[in-house]
Design a protein around this motif. Structure first.
Motif, PDB file in Angstrom:
ATOM      1  N   ASP A  18       0.817  -1.213   0.000  1.00  0.00           N
ATOM      2  CA  ASP A  18       0.000   0.000   0.000  1.00  0.00           C
ATOM      3  C   ASP A  18       0.851   1.264   0.000  1.00  0.00           C
ATOM      4  OD1 ASP A  18      -2.374  -1.374  -0.109  1.00  0.00           O
ATOM      5  OD2 ASP A  18      -2.757  -1.260   2.039  1.00  0.00           O
ATOM      6  N   ALA A  19       1.967   1.242   0.722  1.00  0.00           N
ATOM      7  CA  ALA A  19       2.825   2.429   0.781  1.00  0.00           C
ATOM      8  C   ALA A  19       3.351   2.785  -0.606  1.00  0.00           C
ATOM      9  CB  ALA A  19       3.974   2.204   1.760  1.00  0.00           C
ATOM     10  N   ALA A  20       3.772   1.799  -1.362  1.00  0.00           N
ATOM     11  CA  ALA A  20       4.278   2.057  -2.719  1.00  0.00           C
ATOM     12  C   ALA A  20       3.163   2.559  -3.632  1.00  0.00           C
ATOM     13  CB  ALA A  20       4.902   0.789  -3.296  1.00  0.00           C
ATOM     14  N   ILE A  21       1.979   1.990  -3.481  1.00  0.00           N
ATOM     15  CA  ILE A  21       0.834   2.434  -4.280  1.00  0.00           C
ATOM     16  C   ILE A  21       0.527   3.902  -3.982  1.00  0.00           C
ATOM     17  CG2 ILE A  21      -1.659   2.149  -4.610  1.00  0.00           C
ATOM     18  CD1 ILE A  21      -1.166  -0.902  -4.086  1.00  0.00           C
ATOM     19  N   MET A  22       0.515   4.279  -2.716  1.00  0.00           N
ATOM     20  CA  MET A  22       0.220   5.661  -2.333  1.00  0.00           C
ATOM     21  C   MET A  22       1.312   6.613  -2.821  1.00  0.00           C
ATOM     22  SD  MET A  22      -2.717   5.730  -1.139  1.00  0.00           S
ATOM     23  CE  MET A  22      -3.522   4.185  -1.470  1.00  0.00           C
ATOM     24  N   ARG A  23       2.580   6.168  -2.786  1.00  0.00           N
ATOM     25  CA  ARG A  23       3.674   7.014  -3.300  1.00  0.00           C
ATOM     26  C   ARG A  23       3.491   7.268  -4.793  1.00  0.00           C
ATOM     27  NH1 ARG A  23       6.746   4.024   0.239  1.00  0.00           N
ATOM     28  NH2 ARG A  23       7.417   2.591  -1.392  1.00  0.00           N
ATOM     29  N   GLU A  24       3.097   6.239  -5.535  1.00  0.00           N
ATOM     30  CA  GLU A  24       2.863   6.410  -6.977  1.00  0.00           C
ATOM     31  C   GLU A  24       1.738   7.405  -7.227  1.00  0.00           C
ATOM     32  OE1 GLU A  24       2.119   2.555  -8.626  1.00  0.00           O
ATOM     33  OE2 GLU A  24       4.140   1.842  -8.160  1.00  0.00           O
ATOM     34  N   ARG A  25       0.661   7.304  -6.451  1.00  0.00           N
ATOM     35  CA  ARG A  25      -0.448   8.250  -6.603  1.00  0.00           C
ATOM     36  C   ARG A  25      -0.002   9.658  -6.235  1.00  0.00           C
ATOM     37  NH1 ARG A  25      -5.443   4.799  -3.927  1.00  0.00           N
ATOM     38  NH2 ARG A  25      -5.268   3.029  -5.341  1.00  0.00           N
ATOM     39  N   GLN A  26       0.808   9.779  -5.190  1.00  0.00           N
ATOM     40  CA  GLN A  26       1.299  11.088  -4.774  1.00  0.00           C
ATOM     41  C   GLN A  26       2.187  11.699  -5.867  1.00  0.00           C
ATOM     42  OE1 GLN A  26       4.052  11.254  -1.439  1.00  0.00           O
ATOM     43  NE2 GLN A  26       2.997  13.077  -0.683  1.00  0.00           N
TER      44      GLN A  26
END
Length: 86
Positions: A18-26
């Motif tokens: 989830d952290a990597a997914i959120m970084r990509e969205r950010q």
């Protein structure tokens, strides 16, 4: 058979980062802001401009995929693309 599928789905979700997914969205949201301005991105996502600013700055932002998808739709729409070229 169904239990096997249940276990597969549970395993996939357990390994999701989830952290990597959120970084990509950010990163995508930040690129949108740099290209279009926070006010236009806020309008395109349906979020408040202050929320956009918080999402861009916060290291642990939980950014909705729905908001990102909506902005992608707007910024890739032929009418918006044509307006950008004028």
């Amino acid at each position: 058979m169904a239990n096997n599928k249940v276990n597969i789905v549970k395993g996939i979700l357990a390994r999701r980062n989830d952290a990597a997914i959120m970084r990509e969205r950010q990163q995508e949201l930040t690129a949108m802001v740099e290209a279009n301005g926070a006010d236009i991105v806020a309008l395109a996502t349906g979020l408040k401009e202050s929320t956009i600013g918080q999402y861009v700055r916060d290291r642990n932002a939980r950014i909705s995929l729905t908001a990102i998808d909506q902005a992608r739709y707007v910024f890739n729409h032929p009418q918006y693309v044509a307006a950008q070229q004028k």
